[in-house]
Design a protein around this motif. Structure first.
Motif, PDB file in Angstrom:
ATOM      1  N   ALA A  14      78.122-115.306  29.339  1.00 56.37           N
ATOM      2  CA  ALA A  14      77.714-116.020  28.128  1.00 56.37           C
ATOM      3  C   ALA A  14      78.730-115.791  27.020  1.00 56.37           C
ATOM      4  N   THR A  15      79.317-114.590  26.999  1.00 56.58           N
ATOM      5  CA  THR A  15      80.299-114.277  25.965  1.00 56.58           C
ATOM      6  C   THR A  15      81.530-115.163  26.081  1.00 56.58           C
ATOM      7  N   VAL A  16      82.000-115.357  27.306  1.00 62.88           N
ATOM      8  CA  VAL A  16      83.139-116.265  27.493  1.00 62.88           C
ATOM      9  C   VAL A  16      82.718-117.688  27.163  1.00 62.88           C
ATOM     10  N   ALA A  17      81.506-118.064  27.596  1.00 57.41           N
ATOM     11  CA  ALA A  17      81.049-119.440  27.425  1.00 57.41           C
ATOM     12  C   ALA A  17      80.957-119.817  25.956  1.00 57.41           C
ATOM     13  N   ASN A  18      80.478-118.923  25.114  1.00 61.01           N
ATOM     14  CA  ASN A  18      80.303-119.302  23.709  1.00 61.01           C
ATOM     15  C   ASN A  18      81.556-119.091  22.876  1.00 61.01           C
ATOM     16  N   GLY A  19      82.667-118.757  23.533  1.00 62.06           N
ATOM     17  CA  GLY A  19      83.921-118.658  22.803  1.00 62.06           C
ATOM     18  C   GLY A  19      84.314-117.249  22.410  1.00 62.06           C
ATOM     19  N   ASN A  64      74.197-119.062  23.079  1.00 64.92           N
ATOM     20  CA  ASN A  64      74.388-118.931  21.638  1.00 64.92           C
ATOM     21  C   ASN A  64      73.392-117.997  20.973  1.00 64.92           C
ATOM     22  N   THR A  65      72.319-117.625  21.663  1.00 62.33           N
ATOM     23  CA  THR A  65      71.327-116.754  21.035  1.00 62.33           C
ATOM     24  C   THR A  65      71.013-115.511  21.859  1.00 62.33           C
ATOM     25  N   GLY A  66      71.493-115.453  23.101  1.00 61.57           N
ATOM     26  CA  GLY A  66      71.177-114.290  23.924  1.00 61.57           C
ATOM     27  C   GLY A  66      69.752-114.266  24.448  1.00 61.57           C
ATOM     28  N   GLU A  67      68.995-115.358  24.261  1.00 60.90           N
ATOM     29  CA  GLU A  67      67.627-115.373  24.754  1.00 60.90           C
ATOM     30  C   GLU A  67      67.610-115.646  26.252  1.00 60.90           C
ATOM     31  N   ILE A  68      66.773-114.902  26.966  1.00 63.44           N
ATOM     32  CA  ILE A  68      66.616-115.142  28.396  1.00 63.44           C
ATOM     33  C   ILE A  68      65.693-116.340  28.559  1.00 63.44           C
ATOM     34  N   LEU A  69      66.216-117.432  29.099  1.00 58.20           N
ATOM     35  CA  LEU A  69      65.389-118.622  29.283  1.00 58.20           C
ATOM     36  C   LEU A  69      64.654-118.605  30.611  1.00 58.20           C
ATOM     37  N   SER A  70      65.173-117.817  31.541  1.00 61.01           N
ATOM     38  CA  SER A  70      64.488-117.715  32.819  1.00 61.01           C
ATOM     39  C   SER A  70      64.955-116.456  33.523  1.00 61.01           C
ATOM     40  N   LEU A  71      64.033-115.777  34.182  1.00 60.88           N
ATOM     41  CA  LEU A  71      64.374-114.591  34.947  1.00 60.88           C
ATOM     42  C   LEU A  71      63.423-114.547  36.124  1.00 60.88           C
ATOM     43  N   VAL A  72      63.956-114.767  37.321  1.00 62.87           N
ATOM     44  CA  VAL A  72      63.082-114.791  38.495  1.00 62.87           C
ATOM     45  C   VAL A  72      63.637-113.875  39.575  1.00 62.87           C
ATOM     46  N   ASN A  73      62.739-113.274  40.337  1.00 60.61           N
ATOM     47  CA  ASN A  73      63.086-112.429  41.471  1.00 60.61           C
ATOM     48  C   ASN A  73      62.323-112.911  42.694  1.00 60.61           C
ATOM     49  N   GLN A  74      62.960-112.768  43.843  1.00 64.01           N
ATOM     50  CA  GLN A  74      62.231-112.907  45.101  1.00 64.01           C
ATOM     51  C   GLN A  74      62.407-111.607  45.861  1.00 64.01           C
ATOM     52  N   PRO A  75      61.460-111.027  46.548  1.00 62.47           N
ATOM     53  CA  PRO A  75      60.104-111.539  46.725  1.00 62.47           C
ATOM     54  C   PRO A  75      59.255-111.401  45.464  1.00 62.47           C
ATOM     55  N   SER A  76      58.326-112.330  45.301  1.00 63.23           N
ATOM     56  CA  SER A  76      57.447-112.282  44.146  1.00 63.23           C
ATOM     57  C   SER A  76      56.022-112.000  44.611  1.00 63.23           C
ATOM     58  N   PHE A  77      55.095-111.927  43.678  1.00 60.51           N
ATOM     59  CA  PHE A  77      53.727-111.598  44.037  1.00 60.51           C
ATOM     60  C   PHE A  77      52.777-112.301  43.081  1.00 60.51           C
ATOM     61  N   ASN A  78      51.504-112.277  43.440  1.00 61.98           N
ATOM     62  CA  ASN A  78      50.480-112.900  42.609  1.00 61.98           C
ATOM     63  C   ASN A  78      49.799-111.826  41.772  1.00 61.98           C
ATOM     64  N   GLY A 120      75.975-111.453  16.175  1.00 64.97           N
ATOM     65  CA  GLY A 120      76.870-111.243  17.305  1.00 64.97           C
ATOM     66  C   GLY A 120      78.118-110.514  16.863  1.00 64.97           C
ATOM     67  N   MET A 121      78.932-110.181  17.841  1.00 59.37           N
ATOM     68  CA  MET A 121      80.177-109.471  17.538  1.00 59.37           C
ATOM     69  C   MET A 121      81.280-110.134  18.334  1.00 59.37           C
ATOM     70  N   ARG A 122      82.357-110.497  17.662  1.00 62.11           N
ATOM     71  CA  ARG A 122      83.463-111.152  18.380  1.00 62.11           C
ATOM     72  C   ARG A 122      84.203-110.108  19.193  1.00 62.11           C
ATOM     73  N   LEU A 151      79.792-111.618  21.549  1.00 58.27           N
ATOM     74  CA  LEU A 151      78.772-110.911  22.324  1.00 58.27           C
ATOM     75  C   LEU A 151      77.470-110.888  21.527  1.00 58.27           C
ATOM     76  N   TYR A 152      76.411-111.479  22.095  1.00 60.29           N
ATOM     77  CA  TYR A 152      75.114-111.452  21.432  1.00 60.29           C
ATOM     78  C   TYR A 152      74.174-110.538  22.198  1.00 60.29           C
ATOM     79  N   PRO A 153      73.240-109.864  21.517  1.00 60.75           N
ATOM     80  CA  PRO A 153      72.279-109.026  22.235  1.00 60.75           C
ATOM     81  C   PRO A 153      71.319-109.882  23.050  1.00 60.75           C
ATOM     82  N   VAL A 154      70.986-109.365  24.229  1.00 58.17           N
ATOM     83  CA  VAL A 154      70.081-110.065  25.138  1.00 58.17           C
ATOM     84  C   VAL A 154      68.643-109.712  24.768  1.00 58.17           C
ATOM     85  N   THR A 155      67.751-110.707  24.786  1.00 60.51           N
ATOM     86  CA  THR A 155      66.360-110.434  24.437  1.00 60.51           C
ATOM     87  C   THR A 155      65.423-111.261  25.307  1.00 60.51           C
TER      88      THR A 155
END
Lengths: 581, 88
Positions: A420-425, A253-267, A442-444, A428-432
């Motif tokens: 996400a666009t299909v999910a929210n009905g 509903n807001t386009g916010e990235i709640l999680s973004l992970v990649n493998q391999p990762s590093f310290n 958003g834009m229908r 299209l919301y911008p990703v941030t």
């Protein structure tokens, strides 16, 4: 009176007066010279004797997650610097110095001797507190400590690709640290002051430069989701002996990235000798062909055109279909399916027949409208744009293969945005990657009816189709699997090199989270999206839903009566519980 | 006579204001020193705060807490069959 008395000749009087006059005028001229002409110069030097410049601190801004939990903190560290011109006079203490800073005496010589005319040289930066104390205690003339700041990442590897890191001068090099470097960096303030004999400031004379502390930055990610996603992804990549993996979770509903992970990762705290391959934020930079995960959008195009309904029948027998010189195959002969069945069974033949029956521009528009071929313009550096060829240039075979996701490319963010666009009905919301303080614009791009219909089809995929492993206890889940052949070295497609995909969202009745899981190059036997990627989705979402307190909408297999979408009462029960390790 | 008195009065006032200038200057100096001391204290406290934040972040790393919960405290995530849903 003696009129002839003349004690001195007149010229002697005049001479003395003249000399005095000359001297006086010299003094007057000198007075003018000092007071008027050279005033600034002399005043400056006078000021220098007792005016000092004092700096106010301005360290780098903190980066936090959406709940203000710190992800990147600047901490003071000491650096050792020397005055080489002073140090060369103290040759006998060099051995002691070398031992204190953990260098050999030869290294010290090669460092200092060529620069012996200089007044400043960093000897060792960002030293440990123990070493700093030892150097301080040794009191070697010409050796000093100065305070600098260093970046630490308490989360270590879980948000490494997002945050990036800084160099020794505290400037961002990758990720958020780079993208927002100017905002995070502070400028120290400088004041001109008068100090007394004891070094205390007694008067503020001038503000040379106002202090501008580095601004803190709040990201949209949730540290807890980031941790869970990273843990499960790492397990899956290891279990399937994959080259790499990634997962993105989006708030639909807001386009916010709640999680973004990649493998391999590093310290990022200790980057010793790492290659660039580890630093790449694959979710943003890597493109792939979405394969079967595009089929719901092909169907959406069919529904929007009015030519199809969810129960329209499509003949997929005998399990293959010729287009020009090419043959499009299904894994099995699924016979006569309805549109819902095409998605549930992931039939290439069915999708192609739907796609070819539509005008090219209608199909293209549906893909285009959900953001395929468009940058998400997320605030992370290095995003590559996916490719969707203009429908004017489509040959028949391209028109066909696009139906099941070959011949176009997306990155993970673009794909999850489409879901996400299909999910929210249908909006299209911008990703941030930054925490939103206001609801987005958003834009229908898709009608509510179409989005709802496609959503129910995707729920069937999870209930009885190829993604049963994506089920999450207590929630209705919708999604689609994909198993894509990777490109072979010499062109064409590799026989046994795959990418396992799953894209989905929950809860179907009132969607909140959409996610994409990509496992690149599994080589432990299994490669189907449903077996490799979908379980990661389930494991992560089970905990994510609990962490975020999402209201359950399917307890014991019965949908709770809430929200818009209601499936036609599924009666089978969900499994006893998720897999707990 | 009055002119002399007036002159003496003005002279006294000038003298008093001069004393006042000296006093004010001195008090300003004390205040500025106090301000600088407070600023230094603020910077020190802020530095200490970031170090504490970092320490807290390290102690509360999710991986560490999970490992402790599972291994030392023998905690587990409740299974679906152990959950009770309450409808409000």
């Amino acid at each position: 009176m003696n009129t002839e008395y003349d004690p001195q000749p007149a010229w002697r009087r005049h001479l003395v007066v003249g000399i005095f006059g000359l001297l006086a005028s010299v003094l007057v001229w000198r007075a003018f010279d000092l007071q008027l002409t050279n005033r600034e110069f002399l005043q400056g030097h006078g000021d220098q004797r007792y005016l000092r410049v004092v700096q106010t601190e301005a360290h780098r801004g903190m980066i936090t997650d959406r709940n203000d939990e710190p992800l990147a903190i600047s901490t003071p560290v000491s650096s050792v610097w020397v005055n080489p011109s002073q140090l060369v006079q103290n040759r006998k203490r060099w051995a002691e110095l070398a031992k204190l800073v953990d260098m050999s005496e030869d290294q010290l010589e090669t460092l200092i001797v060529p620069r012996r005319k200089r007044g400043f040289l960093y000897l060792k930066r960002h030293v440990k507190p123990a070493m700093a104390e030892a150097v301080e205690a040794a009191q070697i003339p010409g050796v000093h400590l100065t305070g600098e700041y260093r970046r630490f990442y308490p989360g270590v590897e879980i948000a490494a690709h997002l945050l990036g890191f800084t160099n020794v001068d505290d400037r961002g090099q990758e990720g958020i640290e780079l993208a927002f470097d100017s905002m995070l960096t502070g400028t120290p303030g400088k004041d001109r002051v008068i100090k007394d004999r004891l070094g205390r400031v007694i008067e503020y004379v001038e503000r040379i430069q106002p202090a501008a502390p580095g601004k803190d930055l709040a990201l949209s990610i949730d540290r807890r989701l980031q941790y869970v996603a990273n843990r499960e992804l790492a397990k899956a990549v290891q279990k399937h002996k994959a080259l790499a993996g990634l997962m993105v979770i989006l708030d639909v509903n807001t386009g916010e990235i709640l999680s973004l992970v990649n493998q391999p990762s590093f310290n990022p705290n200790n980057r010793a000798e790492l290659k660039g391959e580890f630093f790449r934020n694959r979710a943003v930079t890597d493109l792939f062909e979405p394969g079967s995960t595009i089929k719901p959008f092909t169907v959406a195009a069919g529904l929007e055109s009015g030519q199809y309904t969810p129960s329209t029948r499509i003949e997929t027998a005998p399990g293959y279909f010729r287009v020009g010189r090419h043959t499009i195959r299904d894994i099995h002969n699924y016979g006569n399916l309805d549109v819902t069945g095409v998605i549930e069974k992931s039939s290439n033949v069915g999708s192609t027949k739907i796609a070819l029956s539509l005008d090219a521009d209608i199909l293209w528009k549906t893909f285009n409208n959900v953001g395929i071929g468009h940058l998400t313009q997320v605030e992370l550096p290095g995003e590559t744009n996916g490719r969707l060829v203009d429908h004017k240039h489509w040959r028949e075979i391209e028109h066909a293969t696009l139906a099941y996701g070959y011949g176009m490319s997306v990155n993970a963010l673009q794909l999850v945005r489409a879901y996400a666009t299909v999910a929210n009905g249908g909006t299209l919301y911008p990703v941030t990657i930054l925490r939103r303080e206001q609801p987005p614009q958003g834009m229908r791009v898709m009608s509510q009816t179409t989005a709802d219909a496609v959503s129910l089809m995707m729920e069937r995929v999870v209930q009885t189709g190829t993604a049963k492993t994506a089920q999450v206890y207590g929630y209705r889940v919708g999604g689609k699997t994909g198993t894509v052949h990777k490109n072979a070295q010499g062109g064409g497609y590799a026989e046994k090199d795959y990418r396992s995909l799953f894209a989905g969202y929950l809860p179907v009745s009132k969607p909140r989270l959409a996610a994409v899981v990509v496992i690149d190059g599994p080589r432990a036997g299994q490669h189907y999206g449903g077996l490799v990627a979908a379980p990661v989705f389930a494991d992560v979402m089970h905990e994510a839903a609990r962490i975020l307190n999402l209201p359950a909408d399917a307890i014991d297999g019965v949908p709770a009566d809430s929200g818009v979408r209601m499936a036609s009462s599924p009666t089978r029960t969900l499994p006893a519980g998720p897999r707990i390790q | 006579m009055t002119r002399l008195a007036l002159l003496a009065l003005l002279g006294a006032l000038v003298f008093l204001s001069a004393l006042q200038v000296v006093t004010t200057r001195y008090e300003t100096r004390l205040l500025v020193m106090a301000l600088q001391a407070l600023k230094t204290q603020r910077d020190d406290l802020e530095r200490e705060w970031t170090q504490l934040l970092l320490e807290q972040g390290t102690w509360s790393t999710h991986g560490r807490v999970e490992a402790l919960a599972r291994n030392k405290l023998n905690m587990t995530v409740p299974r679906a069959s152990e959950l009770k849903h309450i409808r409000s």
